[in-house]
Design a protein around this motif. Structure first.
Motif, PDB file in Angstrom:
ATOM      1  N   SER A 194     -14.877  -2.857  -1.339  1.00 47.58           N
ATOM      2  CA  SER A 194     -15.729  -2.129  -2.269  1.00 47.58           C
ATOM      3  C   SER A 194     -16.477  -1.003  -1.573  1.00 47.58           C
ATOM      4  O   SER A 194     -16.563   0.119  -2.094  1.00 47.58           O
ATOM      5  CB  SER A 194     -16.733  -3.094  -2.916  1.00 47.58           C
ATOM      6  OG  SER A 194     -17.672  -2.391  -3.698  1.00 47.58           O
ATOM      7  N   LEU A 195     -17.016  -1.273  -0.393  1.00 46.23           N
ATOM      8  CA  LEU A 195     -17.744  -0.244   0.361  1.00 46.23           C
ATOM      9  C   LEU A 195     -16.829   0.916   0.729  1.00 46.23           C
ATOM     10  O   LEU A 195     -17.180   2.085   0.538  1.00 46.23           O
ATOM     11  CB  LEU A 195     -18.363  -0.868   1.613  1.00 46.23           C
ATOM     12  CG  LEU A 195     -19.277   0.038   2.447  1.00 46.23           C
ATOM     13  CD1 LEU A 195     -20.418  -0.771   3.052  1.00 46.23           C
ATOM     14  CD2 LEU A 195     -18.498   0.718   3.581  1.00 46.23           C
ATOM     15  N   LEU A 196     -15.630   0.617   1.237  1.00 45.69           N
ATOM     16  CA  LEU A 196     -14.703   1.672   1.658  1.00 45.69           C
ATOM     17  C   LEU A 196     -14.169   2.461   0.463  1.00 45.69           C
ATOM     18  O   LEU A 196     -14.028   3.690   0.526  1.00 45.69           O
ATOM     19  CB  LEU A 196     -13.553   1.060   2.448  1.00 45.69           C
ATOM     20  CG  LEU A 196     -13.939   0.460   3.808  1.00 45.69           C
ATOM     21  CD1 LEU A 196     -12.793  -0.378   4.370  1.00 45.69           C
ATOM     22  CD2 LEU A 196     -14.312   1.569   4.782  1.00 45.69           C
ATOM     23  N   LEU A 197     -13.867   1.763  -0.615  1.00 51.55           N
ATOM     24  CA  LEU A 197     -13.367   2.426  -1.818  1.00 51.55           C
ATOM     25  C   LEU A 197     -14.394   3.431  -2.350  1.00 51.55           C
ATOM     26  O   LEU A 197     -14.070   4.575  -2.672  1.00 51.55           O
ATOM     27  CB  LEU A 197     -13.054   1.370  -2.872  1.00 51.55           C
ATOM     28  CG  LEU A 197     -12.515   1.798  -4.244  1.00 51.55           C
ATOM     29  CD1 LEU A 197     -11.708   0.650  -4.852  1.00 51.55           C
ATOM     30  CD2 LEU A 197     -13.631   2.164  -5.206  1.00 51.55           C
ATOM     31  N   THR A 198     -15.662   2.991  -2.423  1.00 51.39           N
ATOM     32  CA  THR A 198     -16.696   3.868  -2.957  1.00 51.39           C
ATOM     33  C   THR A 198     -16.994   5.023  -2.009  1.00 51.39           C
ATOM     34  O   THR A 198     -17.276   6.147  -2.457  1.00 51.39           O
ATOM     35  CB  THR A 198     -17.984   3.072  -3.227  1.00 51.39           C
ATOM     36  OG1 THR A 198     -17.663   1.903  -3.974  1.00 51.39           O
ATOM     37  CG2 THR A 198     -18.983   3.889  -4.016  1.00 51.39           C
ATOM     38  N   VAL A 201      -4.194  -3.232  -2.504  1.00 53.92           N
ATOM     39  CA  VAL A 201      -3.425  -2.594  -1.432  1.00 53.92           C
ATOM     40  C   VAL A 201      -2.608  -1.426  -1.975  1.00 53.92           C
ATOM     41  O   VAL A 201      -2.627  -0.318  -1.420  1.00 53.92           O
ATOM     42  CB  VAL A 201      -2.519  -3.630  -0.737  1.00 53.92           C
ATOM     43  CG1 VAL A 201      -1.609  -2.941   0.276  1.00 53.92           C
ATOM     44  CG2 VAL A 201      -3.369  -4.687  -0.038  1.00 53.92           C
ATOM     45  N   ALA A 202      -1.893  -1.668  -3.079  1.00 55.53           N
ATOM     46  CA  ALA A 202      -1.084  -0.593  -3.652  1.00 55.53           C
ATOM     47  C   ALA A 202      -1.969   0.532  -4.193  1.00 55.53           C
ATOM     48  O   ALA A 202      -1.690   1.721  -3.982  1.00 55.53           O
ATOM     49  CB  ALA A 202      -0.196  -1.148  -4.764  1.00 55.53           C
ATOM     50  N   GLY A 203      -3.047   0.160  -4.876  1.00 51.69           N
ATOM     51  CA  GLY A 203      -3.909   1.167  -5.476  1.00 51.69           C
ATOM     52  C   GLY A 203      -4.557   2.078  -4.450  1.00 51.69           C
ATOM     53  O   GLY A 203      -4.532   3.308  -4.590  1.00 51.69           O
ATOM     54  N   LEU A 204      -5.117   1.495  -3.397  1.00 56.20           N
ATOM     55  CA  LEU A 204      -5.763   2.322  -2.385  1.00 56.20           C
ATOM     56  C   LEU A 204      -4.738   3.112  -1.572  1.00 56.20           C
ATOM     57  O   LEU A 204      -5.028   4.224  -1.113  1.00 56.20           O
ATOM     58  CB  LEU A 204      -6.634   1.454  -1.474  1.00 56.20           C
ATOM     59  CG  LEU A 204      -7.895   0.892  -2.148  1.00 56.20           C
ATOM     60  CD1 LEU A 204      -8.688   0.025  -1.178  1.00 56.20           C
ATOM     61  CD2 LEU A 204      -8.769   2.009  -2.694  1.00 56.20           C
ATOM     62  N   LEU A 207     -10.240   6.604   4.664  1.00 56.90           N
ATOM     63  CA  LEU A 207     -11.102   5.532   4.169  1.00 56.90           C
ATOM     64  C   LEU A 207     -10.351   4.654   3.167  1.00 56.90           C
ATOM     65  O   LEU A 207     -10.492   3.429   3.167  1.00 56.90           O
ATOM     66  CB  LEU A 207     -12.354   6.127   3.519  1.00 56.90           C
ATOM     67  CG  LEU A 207     -13.381   6.769   4.454  1.00 56.90           C
ATOM     68  CD1 LEU A 207     -14.437   7.524   3.646  1.00 56.90           C
ATOM     69  CD2 LEU A 207     -14.044   5.712   5.343  1.00 56.90           C
ATOM     70  N   SER A 208      -9.555   5.272   2.313  1.00 61.17           N
ATOM     71  CA  SER A 208      -8.755   4.503   1.352  1.00 61.17           C
ATOM     72  C   SER A 208      -7.745   3.607   2.061  1.00 61.17           C
ATOM     73  O   SER A 208      -7.559   2.437   1.687  1.00 61.17           O
ATOM     74  CB  SER A 208      -8.021   5.452   0.398  1.00 61.17           C
ATOM     75  OG  SER A 208      -8.919   6.139  -0.430  1.00 61.17           O
ATOM     76  N   LEU A 209      -7.085   4.142   3.078  1.00 59.25           N
ATOM     77  CA  LEU A 209      -6.123   3.332   3.830  1.00 59.25           C
ATOM     78  C   LEU A 209      -6.809   2.175   4.542  1.00 59.25           C
ATOM     79  O   LEU A 209      -6.257   1.070   4.626  1.00 59.25           O
ATOM     80  CB  LEU A 209      -5.383   4.213   4.831  1.00 59.25           C
ATOM     81  CG  LEU A 209      -4.376   5.203   4.230  1.00 59.25           C
ATOM     82  CD1 LEU A 209      -3.773   6.069   5.332  1.00 59.25           C
ATOM     83  CD2 LEU A 209      -3.272   4.461   3.472  1.00 59.25           C
ATOM     84  N   ALA A 210      -8.017   2.419   5.066  1.00 58.83           N
ATOM     85  CA  ALA A 210      -8.770   1.331   5.696  1.00 58.83           C
ATOM     86  C   ALA A 210      -9.090   0.253   4.671  1.00 58.83           C
ATOM     87  O   ALA A 210      -9.002  -0.954   4.962  1.00 58.83           O
ATOM     88  CB  ALA A 210     -10.055   1.877   6.320  1.00 58.83           C
ATOM     89  N   GLY A 211      -9.453   0.660   3.451  1.00 57.29           N
ATOM     90  CA  GLY A 211      -9.692  -0.315   2.392  1.00 57.29           C
ATOM     91  C   GLY A 211      -8.448  -1.104   2.039  1.00 57.29           C
ATOM     92  O   GLY A 211      -8.507  -2.310   1.790  1.00 57.29           O
ATOM     93  N   ALA A 212      -7.283  -0.430   2.020  1.00 56.70           N
ATOM     94  CA  ALA A 212      -6.024  -1.126   1.744  1.00 56.70           C
ATOM     95  C   ALA A 212      -5.729  -2.159   2.821  1.00 56.70           C
ATOM     96  O   ALA A 212      -5.254  -3.271   2.531  1.00 56.70           O
ATOM     97  CB  ALA A 212      -4.888  -0.115   1.645  1.00 56.70           C
ATOM     98  N   ALA A 213      -6.012  -1.816   4.087  1.00 61.15           N
ATOM     99  CA  ALA A 213      -5.772  -2.756   5.186  1.00 61.15           C
ATOM    100  C   ALA A 213      -6.648  -3.993   5.045  1.00 61.15           C
ATOM    101  O   ALA A 213      -6.191  -5.128   5.228  1.00 61.15           O
ATOM    102  CB  ALA A 213      -6.027  -2.060   6.526  1.00 61.15           C
ATOM    103  N   ARG A 269      -6.432  -9.159   3.029  1.00 70.49           N
ATOM    104  CA  ARG A 269      -7.065 -10.472   3.165  1.00 70.49           C
ATOM    105  C   ARG A 269      -7.421 -11.086   1.813  1.00 70.49           C
ATOM    106  O   ARG A 269      -7.903 -12.230   1.765  1.00 70.49           O
ATOM    107  CB  ARG A 269      -8.325 -10.361   4.026  1.00 70.49           C
ATOM    108  CG  ARG A 269      -8.037  -9.944   5.468  1.00 70.49           C
ATOM    109  CD  ARG A 269      -9.329  -9.803   6.253  1.00 70.49           C
ATOM    110  NE  ARG A 269     -10.082 -11.043   6.312  1.00 70.49           N
ATOM    111  CZ  ARG A 269      -9.888 -12.010   7.199  1.00 70.49           C
ATOM    112  NH1 ARG A 269      -8.932 -11.878   8.109  1.00 70.49           N
ATOM    113  NH2 ARG A 269     -10.625 -13.100   7.184  1.00 70.49           N
ATOM    114  N   LEU A 270      -7.212 -10.357   0.738  1.00 67.93           N
ATOM    115  CA  LEU A 270      -7.490 -10.901  -0.588  1.00 67.93           C
ATOM    116  C   LEU A 270      -6.372 -11.852  -1.015  1.00 67.93           C
ATOM    117  O   LEU A 270      -5.350 -11.968  -0.348  1.00 67.93           O
ATOM    118  CB  LEU A 270      -7.644  -9.768  -1.596  1.00 67.93           C
ATOM    119  CG  LEU A 270      -8.793  -8.793  -1.333  1.00 67.93           C
ATOM    120  CD1 LEU A 270      -8.763  -7.659  -2.346  1.00 67.93           C
ATOM    121  CD2 LEU A 270     -10.132  -9.506  -1.382  1.00 67.93           C
TER     122      LEU A 270
END
Length: 477
Positions: free
Chosen positions: A277-281, A338-341, A447-453, A457-458
């Motif tokens: 959530s933090l990385l996405l925003t 993962v796909a979305g980000l 930042l989006s790719l970091a969020g996908a990585a 873990r979800l």
């Protein structure tokens, strides 16, 4: 009772909760961005300095971020419906004060109180949804909710530009009054009050966390202007970190009745969802901060036209998020995040290439839609992942923590991209601005790719189904 054709499977009570939670949240999120297109008008009509204009935006963010967890705790302790209505009324009162402001000092004070009202509305809205919708329905409800609140973020510049250009800047705030009062009245009329917690409010934890967030956000907001090595910024960030450590220590002592009980972090899925959530925003707000400016500085568009140029991004979010929410129960949060980000990162990287090549706007439409579709997939999935990992009694705390990190992510994202932009670009010419904005888009893609990585873990599809079945059996037993 079954829902209507628009919301199949939702009861009338659930539809009211969803609609009213989304309406109040839309208003709160919209006001975080809508004022940006009125800044030039405020500078002339109120003789505002650049520093005063900055505070007009940041006063809202500061009080909003600092009090989010306190707002969630108040909802759990005194009733979510009651505190949601109080937040709406406080927001309406502050909006009237902003509209009637004779000076920037008055306007800044009103914006700070607006943020306090929003800090009650946002976390309690998510908690109301979590309580009203069982796990099989929650993901779809959150998809609709995410589409509406996400639309508020992306339509802020367009909405503000239309009002300033068609009416006057005061109407940015006056328009909140009928909306807030109507939602508050309908909430009292249509939504029953839920159970409250008998535990005392963690006043020490509330004070420490609010002070910690205030220090961190203030330092991040002023880092680029005052210098990251300046005494005031280092002192603010250091004080925020120390107070944050004191807050964590206080939560470990007061384990069960703490504002953020340590038990919430036993799940790696919850921690991963909050980080995503933090990385996405951060990625979203970083892009949004410069997108409308790009169209105005390099293309010479009006605020309204600049906002309209972002419509492919906005409209995609509104259309895709509800569909993505409905897909969560079938494919799990992990695949969508993962796909979305990843898709969002691809869209931003494509836009960065177009910016450097000074491409015509017609070539922007497809990558804007791609980026919007990506974040539309990820946003409801992240919210669902967070709420699915906590017990009903902890939903208010989880929602408050989720929104706190989301707000902090927005501040971090803007601070990061402004620092990058000032190093490689500037406002001296269209070419200089484009060079800076292209680099900013690359940072936001990263930042989006970091969020996908982190999203790996979800929970996947099998884990999601097992958890849903466990919740259903638990509810029956």
């Amino acid at each position: 009772m079954q829902g209507d054709k628009q919301f199949p499977g939702f009861t009338p009570s659930q539809r009211w909760v969803l609609g009213l939670a989304a309406a109040g949240s839309f208003m709160a999120v919209l006001d975080a961005m809508v004022v940006t297109t009125a800044l030039d008008t405020l500078r002339h009509e109120l003789s505002a300095s650049v520093a005063a204009l900055e505070w007009t935006v940041n006063a809202y963010s500061l009080s909003f971020a600092a009090l989010l967890m306190t707002g969630a705790a108040l909802g759990d302790r005194f009733g979510r419906r009651r505190m949601y209505v109080l937040g709406l009324l406080l927001f309406a009162l502050a909006s009237a004060a902003c509209a009637a402001a004779p000076s920037t000092a008055w306007l800044i004070a009103g914006r700070a109180v607006q943020g306090m009202g929003a800090a009650l509305v946002m976390p309690i809205a998510m908690a109301l949804l979590g309580a009203a919708f069982p796990p099989p329905q929650r993901a779809r409800a959150l998809g609709i909710f995410s589409g509406i609140t996400g639309l508020a973020v992306l339509s802020g510049p367009l909405f503000g530009g239309a009002i300033v250009q068609g009416l006057a800047w005061q109407w940015i705030f006056w328009i909140n009054l009928p909306v807030a009062l109507a939602v508050a009245w309908l909430m009292l009329l249509k939504v029953p009050e839920g159970k409250t917690l008998s535990a005392p409010l963690d006043l020490r934890g509330a004070g420490l966390m609010s002070a910690s967030l205030l220090g961190l956000v203030w330092g991040l907001v002023h880092g680029n202007r005052a210098g990251w090595g300046s005494a005031e910024v280092l002192t603010s960030l250091g004080a925020g970190a120390v107070l944050g450590a004191a807050f964590v220590a206080s939560q470990r002592v007061n384990t069960w009745d703490a504002m953020i009980p340590p038990r919430l972090f036993r799940s790696p899925v919850l921690a991963a969802g909050l980080t995503v959530s933090l990385l996405l925003t951060a990625s979203l707000f970083g892009t949004l901060f410069f997108m409308a400016q790009f169209f105005q500085v390099t293309r010479g568009l009006s605020p309204l036209s600049a906002g309209a140029s972002m419509l492919p991004w906005t409209a995609t979010l509104f259309l895709v998020a509800p569909v993505a929410g409905a897909m969560i129960t079938r494919i799990g949060e992990r695949a969508l995040v993962v796909a979305g980000l990843g898709i969002q990162a691809g869209g931003m990287a494509w836009l960065a290439v177009l910016v450097r090549a000074d491409a015509p706007y017609t070539l922007w439409v497809v990558p804007l839609m791609i980026a919007g579709a990506g974040i539309s997939m990820a946003m409801p999935a992240v919210q669902s992942a967070v709420l699915a990992e906590v017990a009903p009694s902890d939903m208010g705390k989880a929602a408050g923590l989720f929104n706190t990190l989301r707000q902090l992510g927005g501040v971090i994202g803007v601070a990061l991209v402004v620092a990058v932009f000032t190093r490689v670009g500037g406002y001296g010419s269209a070419q200089q601005f484009s060079a800076g904005f292209a680099t900013v888009l690359g940072v936001c893609a990263a930042l989006s790719l970091a969020g996908a990585a982190v999203g790996l873990r979800l929970k996947g599809r099998g884990q999601r189904a097992a958890a849903s079945n466990a919740n259903v059996h638990g509810a029956k037993s």
